[in-house]
Scaffold this active site. Structure first.
Site, PDB file in Angstrom:
ATOM      1  CE1 TYR B  17      -3.377   2.828   1.941  1.00 48.48           C
ATOM      2  CE2 TYR B  17      -4.096   1.689  -0.050  1.00 48.48           C
ATOM      3  CZ  TYR B  17      -4.262   2.690   0.895  1.00 48.48           C
ATOM      4  OH  TYR B  17      -5.328   3.551   0.789  1.00 48.48           O
ATOM      5  NE  ARG B  23     -11.238   1.189   0.111  1.00 47.74           N
ATOM      6  CZ  ARG B  23     -12.453   1.450   0.595  1.00 47.74           C
ATOM      7  NH1 ARG B  23     -12.788   2.682   0.904  1.00 47.74           N
ATOM      8  NH2 ARG B  23     -13.311   0.469   0.762  1.00 47.74           N
ATOM      9  CD1 TRP B 116     -10.104  10.406  -1.244  1.00 45.86           C
ATOM     10  CD2 TRP B 116      -8.220  11.526  -1.662  1.00 45.86           C
ATOM     11  NE1 TRP B 116      -9.251  10.187  -0.189  1.00 45.86           N
ATOM     12  CE2 TRP B 116      -8.086  10.860  -0.413  1.00 45.86           C
ATOM     13  CE3 TRP B 116      -7.155  12.303  -2.128  1.00 45.86           C
ATOM     14  CZ2 TRP B 116      -6.942  10.950   0.367  1.00 45.86           C
ATOM     15  CZ3 TRP B 116      -6.012  12.388  -1.345  1.00 45.86           C
ATOM     16  CH2 TRP B 116      -5.906  11.721  -0.117  1.00 45.86           C
TER      17      TRP B 116
END
Lengths: 201, 214
Positions: B17, B23, B116
């Site tokens: 990640y 997430r 976002w």
């Protein structure tokens, strides 16, 4: 045998995968379809103010994917091992992402914006998705192992919606076309496809 | 690691990640709760254009288990919960855990939309206000009721910690940064957040994890 009652609007929408899974498993259930006028009354009685909901012997569950996973498990369509199941989960989640992008196209009210979004979807997001998924499918037309799982059925359901806007989307994708064939020829599904109410989405 | 009884091999877990919670954090919390070792890979943004081509859907997080790659954050968290015994004990418990995770995911997606995707500053502010004035309170109020259907003073489903609790802590961590008092009207949820924060393994992880903005 537990009693299952599915409640949704009279459309395929977020309930159709669940209905397909009940059909594949040959599991009897009550397929309740409510009119929009009945919804305000029902809404506060649901766990998160949304449908579909599934009632199982009096307990109420919401969230279409959670319900679908539960029915897939009962029907033996989840995948065998934890890693098979994780593979199915990931493919479903990736499909749901594309589904959301398709929704943005379909729900766009402004005609010229819609045409623009549709063009971008068909030139970028759609081929990207189909190319990846053609790679995920095996030669026998399955996404997980060698037999039907809910990953295949979910893909079929997605394509049902997609081909309404993009009829020749699967041209040239041989393995994906095989997935569709495998799902359509499942006896439980074939029967449901013949009998289900015809709705525009 | 998880022992395969027949071959006495520990599975190797690598989580890919970026360097933030995002997430991947639910999976990290679940690894921590189980004391299950894993490689916590944090990709630098310069590496990303090439890195993503190796990943199943060109996205992160990805969990690699003995070389097999699983993507999609909810699928990953569910898998880690399964192998560590935090998935819910019966089919119905698992369905309830799944539904709660999906509900949290919906809310996180709505938050992500203004953080976002909305570029216009005025629209961003409008959406943020709508999120905190309507979306989130509606959700928390329903969620507290759902917690109460399991007694109210334990975890979200059944007897023990499940991945729904891990997701809930991640949502809480995010919204508390904007509004530290957001849980005041929901005392049972506030207590749940503390209960998860002090869970053995999670407590230690929270103390040592990289501190990132989101």
């Amino acid at each position: 045998m537990p009693s299952y009652k599915l409640t949704y609007f009279n459309v395929r929408g977020r309930a159709e995968l669940i209905r397909l899974l009940f059909a594949t498993g040959g599991i009897p259930y009550e397929d309740v379809r409510i009119g929009r006028d009945k919804w305000p009354e029902l809404k506060p009685k649901t766990p998160m103010g949304q449908i579909p909901i599934l009632e199982v012997d009096g307990q109420v569950y919401c969230q279409s994917m959670a319900i679908a996973r539960f029915v897939a498990r009962e029907a033996g369509l989840l995948g065998e091992s934890s890693s098979d199941q994780a593979r199915a989960d990931m493919l479903l989640d990736g499909g749901a992402e594309v589904g959301e992008l398709l929704k943005e196209v379909v729900l766009e009210k402004d005609a010229s914006k819609r045409a623009e979004k549709k063009k971008e979807f068909s030139e970028k997001s759609l081929p990207h998705f189909l190319t990846l998924y053609e790679g995920f499918a095996n030669d026998s037309g399955h996404f997980v192992g060698e037999s039907l799982t809910w990953a295949d059925i979910s893909f079929f359901n997605m394509m049902d919606f997609l081909t309404a806007e993009f009829p020749s989307a699967l041209d040239g994708y041989d393995k994906l076309s095989k997935v569709i064939e495998n799902v359509k020829s499942n006896p439980g599904i074939a029967k449901w496809l013949k009998e289900r109410p015809v709705t525009d989405h | 690691g998880v022992h395969c009884g027949a071959c006495r091999k520990m599975s190797v877990y690598e989580l890919h990640y970026f360097n933030n919670r995002g997430r991947a954090e639910p999976a990290r919390l679940l690894f921590a709760a189980a004391g299950l070792p894993y490689r916590d890979i944090r990709i630098q943004s310069e590496q990303w254009p090439e890195y993503k081509l190796k990943l199943p859907m060109h996205q992160v997080p990805v969990l690699e288990v003995d070389g097999t790659m699983i993507c999609q954050s909810v699928a990953i968290a569910r898998y880690v919960a399964k192998v560590t015994g935090h998935a819910g004990k019966t089919d119905l418990e698992q369905a309830k855990v799944d539904m709660l995770v999906d509900g949290i995911d919906d809310v996180m997606t709505k938050k992500g939309d203004y953080v976002w995707h909305e570029k216009d500053e005025t629209r961003k502010m409008e959406k943020k206000n709508a999120f905190y004035e309507t979306t989130l309170p509606q959700f928390l109020s329903r969620f507290e009721k759902l917690l109460l259907t399991n007694g109210g003073d334990g975890f979200l489903v059944g007897e023990g910690l499940a991945h729904a609790d891990a997701w809930f802590l991640c949502l809480a961590d995010d919204v508390l940064l904007d509004f530290p008092d957001i849980f005041t009207p929901y005392p049972k949820l506030a207590a749940l957040v503390e209960r998860i924060r002090t869970y053995p393994g999670i407590k230690e992880w929270l103390a040592k994890r990289p501190q990132t903005e989101f």
